[in-house]
Scaffold this motif. Structure first.
Motif, short mmCIF file in Angstrom:
data_model
loop_
_atom_site.label_atom_id
_atom_site.label_comp_id
_atom_site.label_asym_id
_atom_site.label_seq_id
_atom_site.Cartn_x
_atom_site.Cartn_y
_atom_site.Cartn_z
N TYR A 68 38.34 32.72 45.26
CA TYR A 68 37.23 32.87 44.30
C TYR A 68 37.02 31.58 43.51
O TYR A 68 35.90 31.06 43.41
CB TYR A 68 37.56 34.04 43.35
CG TYR A 68 36.52 34.33 42.30
CD1 TYR A 68 35.55 35.31 42.49
CD2 TYR A 68 36.53 33.65 41.08
CE1 TYR A 68 34.61 35.59 41.51
CE2 TYR A 68 35.59 33.92 40.10
CZ TYR A 68 34.64 34.89 40.32
OH TYR A 68 33.71 35.16 39.35
N ILE A 69 38.09 31.04 42.97
CA ILE A 69 37.98 29.81 42.17
C ILE A 69 37.71 28.61 43.09
O ILE A 69 36.92 27.72 42.76
CB ILE A 69 39.27 29.58 41.34
CG1 ILE A 69 39.43 30.71 40.30
CG2 ILE A 69 39.26 28.22 40.66
CD1 ILE A 69 38.38 30.73 39.21
N GLY A 70 38.35 28.62 44.26
CA GLY A 70 38.20 27.50 45.20
C GLY A 70 36.75 27.27 45.58
O GLY A 70 36.27 26.13 45.57
N TRP A 71 36.03 28.35 45.88
CA TRP A 71 34.62 28.21 46.25
C TRP A 71 33.80 27.62 45.11
O TRP A 71 32.92 26.78 45.30
CB TRP A 71 34.05 29.57 46.68
CG TRP A 71 32.57 29.54 46.94
CD1 TRP A 71 31.60 30.18 46.24
CD2 TRP A 71 31.89 28.78 47.96
NE1 TRP A 71 30.36 29.89 46.75
CE2 TRP A 71 30.51 29.03 47.81
CE3 TRP A 71 32.32 27.92 48.98
CZ2 TRP A 71 29.54 28.45 48.64
CZ3 TRP A 71 31.36 27.34 49.81
CH2 TRP A 71 29.99 27.61 49.63
N ARG A 72 34.12 28.04 43.90
CA ARG A 72 33.39 27.51 42.74
C ARG A 72 33.71 26.02 42.52
O ARG A 72 32.84 25.24 42.14
CB ARG A 72 33.72 28.35 41.50
CG ARG A 72 32.90 29.64 41.49
CD ARG A 72 33.50 30.78 40.69
NE ARG A 72 32.61 31.95 40.75
CZ ARG A 72 32.51 32.76 41.81
NH1 ARG A 72 33.23 32.55 42.89
NH2 ARG A 72 31.67 33.79 41.79
#
Ligand SMILES: [Zn+2]
Length: 616
Positions: free
Chosen positions: A177-181
């Protein structure tokens, strides 16, 4: 897990679909429009004659543009890409000229005035050629960053999307989730700031306060009234969303632990809902299913057993529309559509519906024999039946009464298709239907995880963008304003604190690609209003979720009256026509009525729990 209702965010491809400031070819090269000077036009003559010329010109241009785009999407080659880009540039240039020319006319009749207004809505480009080029460059660059972004070597589709949907590992979900952002937002943010400035310049040059005001000008009411209406309807459905939120939070706490899920002030973390933006919770149905010994209805095995293929599934959907008294799809639909994935070439598989004018209607879809695709077909054919009904209108009126109408036609039909009694009637359920309350709750929860869970999301995206365009939210506050809206409306918390570089809006396609989003809010609600009104006409007795309008020609005729109007009347008038005067604006009543059994059940489940979250 197969679910009863699919909620496809597809685009119907008609004239307006081509109003894009930039075209990107397959090899990533980007071409900018508007490099030729607009000819000075004599500003005399009647509006009537001018509009006649414009409509004729649009007929030709939109057919050419659609054909070129179709050729590319059904056969991805550099050559086809160049041709599609060329056709689109031609269209864009022509539109800019039409918009410039139209300023010389006022129009006499109501219809002339309306058509001139619709022409104005096609605009939005700045006057300056340099600004136009920069705006197009920025959008192309942002879209490219988004569509080529990878986290740990994996692209969003299908990899990261699948991880969010299927992983039940808290830490894996968190890092994805954070990686994509991290790999999108920070790179898009500096470009987006400039993009906002230039978009607003374009809106100013076309007579609007800002780009958000231009977008909202397409709804036959003042910008302020439209904003108020959406907020009002949201508050109508909020109690149902709160009940769903409360139940899901409790179930997720059982799975991942209270300390990780039941956050301070009533929030739950945003990364555990099965979707990158927490807009569709259907992928975690297995964690939420109310009665595990009652399986949800899935007609896929029966479709396979009965030997259905792509062709016969499209025929089956057509027979639904025909049962309402509608024409068969034109013969060319069957010869020109692309209904399966070809073996010999690359194509764009995402399902879409196309209108080439003159009743040349096609679907492009890589159909598989599943219930989900059967419903998608009904959705796509809904676009085509709208196109078919308004085919005799002039080009400027050959569109939905408002953008959200187009997405809601097929979805309205889906609400009838999924009724078990109907599936039995068409032979896709064999034997008796066990119409138990448990079955109803299981089915309604499955539908709610897409149709209710999506509502706060489809509202907040454009609420943020309207505030950004109007200047209420400044660049340094982009991220904090976004986070606040996610918390306020979805009741969700970003699972990791933001840094000053973060820009979560950039992690959603429609922001870098600059595609308006509020249409999905309207579509999600109005389909239930259509359904309620048509069921009333059909003489349905009993709860709304048990109504199918299949075979009811009276209901079909009533709906057809609205479909035939296209965009010639305001959407409020069109809605009045479709509902025989019952509705003339968006109303959350019918969606609440539809989900009554689920709401009552959820309230019982949530007894003793503290529901809701901090909203300021
Ligand atoms: Zn669609």
């Amino acid at each position: 897990m197969k679910l009863l209702v699919s909620f496809q965010f597809c685009l119907a491809l008609g004239i307006l679909a081509w109003v894009l400031p930039v075209a990107i070819s397959a090899n990533g090269a980007q071409i900018v429009l508007g490099t030729e000077p607009i000819e000075q036009t004599a500003k005399h003559g009647s509006a009537k004659k001018f509009l006649k010329r414009v409509n004729k010109r649009l007929d030709v241009l939109s057919a050419e543009t659609s054909e070129a785009a179709w050729a590319y999407e059904t056969n991805i080659t550099d050559h086809n890409s160049d041709l599609a880009t060329e056709a689109q540039l031609k269209m864009n240039k022509a539109l800019m000229k039409i918009i410039a020319d139209s300023s010389g006319y006022k129009g006499k009749s109501k219809s002339e005035k309306r058509q001139l207004h619709l022409i104005k809505l096609l605009g939005g480009m700045p006057d300056s050629k340099d600004d136009q080029k920069e705006l197009a460059d920025l959008q192309a660059e942002m879209t490219k960053i988004y569509s080529t972004a990878k986290y740990l070597g994996a692209p969003l589709d299908p990899n990261l999307t699948d991880t969010l949907a299927t992983s039940r590992d808290y830490d894996v979900l968190l890092s994805t989730y954070i990686g994509w952002r991290n790999v999108t937002g920070p790179f898009i943010k500096p470009l987006y700031e400039k993009f906002v400035t230039l978009s607003n310049q374009g809106a100013h040059d076309n007579g609007y306060d800002d780009a958000g005001a231009l977008w909202r000008a397409g709804y036959d009411m003042s910008s302020e009234d439209f904003t108020e209406l959406i907020e009002k309807v949201w508050n109508q459905v909020l109690p149902l969303y709160e009940q769903l939120h409360c139940y899901v939070r409790a179930k997720l706490a059982e799975k991942y632990g209270k300390d990780r899920v039941e956050l301070e002030d009533g929030f739950m973390p945003a990364h555990l809902l099965g979707n990158m933006w927490s807009q569709d919770w259907s992928h975690i149905y297995d964690l939420l299913i109310p009665y595990t010994d009652v399986l949800p209805i899935d007609v896929t095995p029966e479709l396979v057993k009965q030997g259905y293929d792509a062709y016969s599934m499209h025929r089956l959907s057509e027979s639904f529309y025909k049962s309402l008294g509608y024409d068969p799809l034109p013969q060319t639909f069957w010869t020109k559509s692309m209904l399966t994935r070809p073996a010999d070439r690359e194509v764009v598989c995402h399902a879409s519906a196309w209108d080439f004018g003159n009743d040349d209607l096609r679907i492009k879809m890589c159909t598989t024999v599943t219930q989900e695709d059967l419903l998608t077909i009904h959705h796509e054919q809904g676009h085509l039946y709208y196109d078919h009904h308004y085919r005799k209108q002039p080009a400027l009126y050959r569109d939905a009464a408002a953008d959200f109408f187009h997405e809601a036609i097929g979805d309205t039909m889906e609400l009838s298709v999924v009724v078990p009694q109907h599936l039995k009637e068409i032979g896709l359920i064999k034997g008796d239907i066990k119409d138990s309350p448990e079955q109803t709750i299981n089915a309604q929860l499955a539908v709610a995880l897409t149709k209710i869970a999506v509502l706060p999301w489809v509202y907040l995206v454009d609420q943020w963008r309207w505030k950004v365009f109007s200047g209420e939210v400044k660049p340094e506050d982009y991220q904090t304003a976004w986070i606040k809206l996610v918390e306020k409306y979805q009741g969700l918390k970003r699972p990791y604190p933001s840094t000053p570089d973060d820009f979560d809006p950039g992690a959603k396609f429609h922001i870098p690609a600059n595609v308006p989003y509020i249409r999905y809010f309207g579509a999600a609600l109005i389909q239930f209003q259509f359904h309620a009104a048509l069921c009333k006409t059909a003489g349905h007795e009993g709860p709304l979720h048990t109504c199918s309008i299949y075979g009811n020609k009276k209901a079909g005729k009533q709906f057809a009256k609205m479909l035939s109007l296209g965009r010639s009347k305001t959407w409020q008038e069109a809605l009045r026509t479709a509902s025989r005067g019952e509705f003339d604006t968006l109303d959350g009543g019918p969606i609440l009525e539809y989900f009554t059994p689920l709401r009552e059940w959820l309230e019982k489940q949530n007894e003793g729990r503290t529901c809701g979250w901090k909203k300021d």
